[in-house]
Design a protein around this motif. Sequence first.
Motif, PDB file in Angstrom:
ATOM      1  N   SER A  58       0.827  -1.210   0.000  1.00  0.00           N
ATOM      2  CA  SER A  58       0.000   0.000   0.000  1.00  0.00           C
ATOM      3  C   SER A  58       0.858   1.256   0.000  1.00  0.00           C
ATOM      4  N   ALA A  59       1.947   1.233   0.781  1.00  0.00           N
ATOM      5  CA  ALA A  59       2.860   2.376   0.803  1.00  0.00           C
ATOM      6  C   ALA A  59       3.581   2.499  -0.538  1.00  0.00           C
ATOM      7  N   GLY A  60       4.022   1.371  -1.080  1.00  0.00           N
ATOM      8  CA  GLY A  60       4.689   1.392  -2.376  1.00  0.00           C
ATOM      9  C   GLY A  60       3.751   1.839  -3.490  1.00  0.00           C
ATOM     10  N   SER A  61       2.492   1.429  -3.378  1.00  0.00           N
ATOM     11  CA  SER A  61       1.499   1.825  -4.375  1.00  0.00           C
ATOM     12  C   SER A  61       1.278   3.326  -4.350  1.00  0.00           C
ATOM     13  N   ALA A  62       1.250   3.914  -3.150  1.00  0.00           N
ATOM     14  CA  ALA A  62       1.090   5.367  -3.043  1.00  0.00           C
ATOM     15  C   ALA A  62       2.244   6.087  -3.733  1.00  0.00           C
ATOM     16  N   ALA A  63       3.471   5.596  -3.500  1.00  0.00           N
ATOM     17  CA  ALA A  63       4.639   6.198  -4.147  1.00  0.00           C
ATOM     18  C   ALA A  63       4.563   6.039  -5.660  1.00  0.00           C
ATOM     19  N   MET A  64       4.276   4.826  -6.094  1.00  0.00           N
ATOM     20  CA  MET A  64       4.239   4.535  -7.532  1.00  0.00           C
ATOM     21  C   MET A  64       3.193   5.378  -8.266  1.00  0.00           C
ATOM     22  N   HIS A  65       1.979   5.407  -7.726  1.00  0.00           N
ATOM     23  CA  HIS A  65       0.902   6.118  -8.426  1.00  0.00           C
ATOM     24  C   HIS A  65       1.083   7.627  -8.373  1.00  0.00           C
ATOM     25  N   GLY A  66       1.710   8.131  -7.316  1.00  0.00           N
ATOM     26  CA  GLY A  66       2.008   9.559  -7.285  1.00  0.00           C
ATOM     27  C   GLY A  66       3.015   9.940  -8.346  1.00  0.00           C
ATOM     28  N   VAL A  67       4.028   9.085  -8.529  1.00  0.00           N
ATOM     29  CA  VAL A  67       5.045   9.319  -9.566  1.00  0.00           C
ATOM     30  C   VAL A  67       4.401   9.242 -10.953  1.00  0.00           C
ATOM     31  N   ILE A  68       3.598   8.203 -11.169  1.00  0.00           N
ATOM     32  CA  ILE A  68       2.936   8.030 -12.467  1.00  0.00           C
ATOM     33  C   ILE A  68       2.035   9.224 -12.773  1.00  0.00           C
ATOM     34  N   ALA A  69       1.324   9.704 -11.759  1.00  0.00           N
ATOM     35  CA  ALA A  69       0.391  10.813 -11.963  1.00  0.00           C
ATOM     36  C   ALA A  69       1.101  12.049 -12.511  1.00  0.00           C
ATOM     37  N   ALA A  70       2.259  12.378 -11.945  1.00  0.00           N
ATOM     38  CA  ALA A  70       3.001  13.553 -12.418  1.00  0.00           C
ATOM     39  C   ALA A  70       3.546  13.332 -13.820  1.00  0.00           C
ATOM     40  N   GLU A  71       4.051  12.129 -14.075  1.00  0.00           N
ATOM     41  CA  GLU A  71       4.591  11.839 -15.408  1.00  0.00           C
ATOM     42  C   GLU A  71       3.490  11.915 -16.472  1.00  0.00           C
ATOM     43  N   LEU A  72       2.301  11.413 -16.139  1.00  0.00           N
ATOM     44  CA  LEU A  72       1.190  11.487 -17.085  1.00  0.00           C
ATOM     45  C   LEU A  72       0.744  12.928 -17.297  1.00  0.00           C
TER      46      LEU A  72
END
Length: 241
Positions: free
Chosen positions: A115-129
Amino acid sequence: DDIATFSSHPNSPLTAASLAIGEQLGSTGRELVLAWMIGWEVTAQTMKVCLGPRGNELINRGWFNQGFQETLGVAALASRLHGLDVEQTRMAIGHAASAMAGMMKNRGTDTEGFSAGSAAMHGVIAAELAATGFTADKDILDGEIGVARLLGLEQGDPERILDGLGSWDLATRGSTIRLHACCGASHWSMDALQQLLRRRPVAPEGIEAIEVEIPDFLTDMVPNHEPTTGLAAKYSLEYSL
């Protein structure tokens, strides 16, 4: 890891994401720290709608909060490091909002850490998108079906998110450092036991029983009484002591 005053653990997703993006972009130390602080600020401010008379109502309803506001915080810090403008940042936060997730019932399993890793991953993806023109609702925090109302229910007034914004929560209110590798609900008891042992050293076989008195809220956080795995043991007061 940390335990924030608003009852969450933002450090691990924020730090993982900022170090990865900072290395990728060649960011300076100053840029990385500022972005990290922005991520914390967004996490802290959006958590305000979840704080009620019984503490963090998100947790009380069974949601694992480390996968929620931290996703928005990482999106904000990633947007800062990528140099996104206001409109792009709003899109990043909007996209990240649809990726918030986590359940308390998964404590003591591999999925809890995910869950913590998912928060990091999706936050990074969101900015890149968002940097590529990917769109989301720019007012994702507001309205009857916005983030504030969905997460906070009757407490979910979006204006609460703005209250104190820019005062730098971490600098003004501080946080704690987790000294033991287990749930924070065990820490008071472990600290007390260590103090006793320092005053009166005793071998384990010399201890017949350990009696602990803690609030019901903390008891609920450590439900595993006979853990069989290391992950489950993190949420066992008996094992920790």
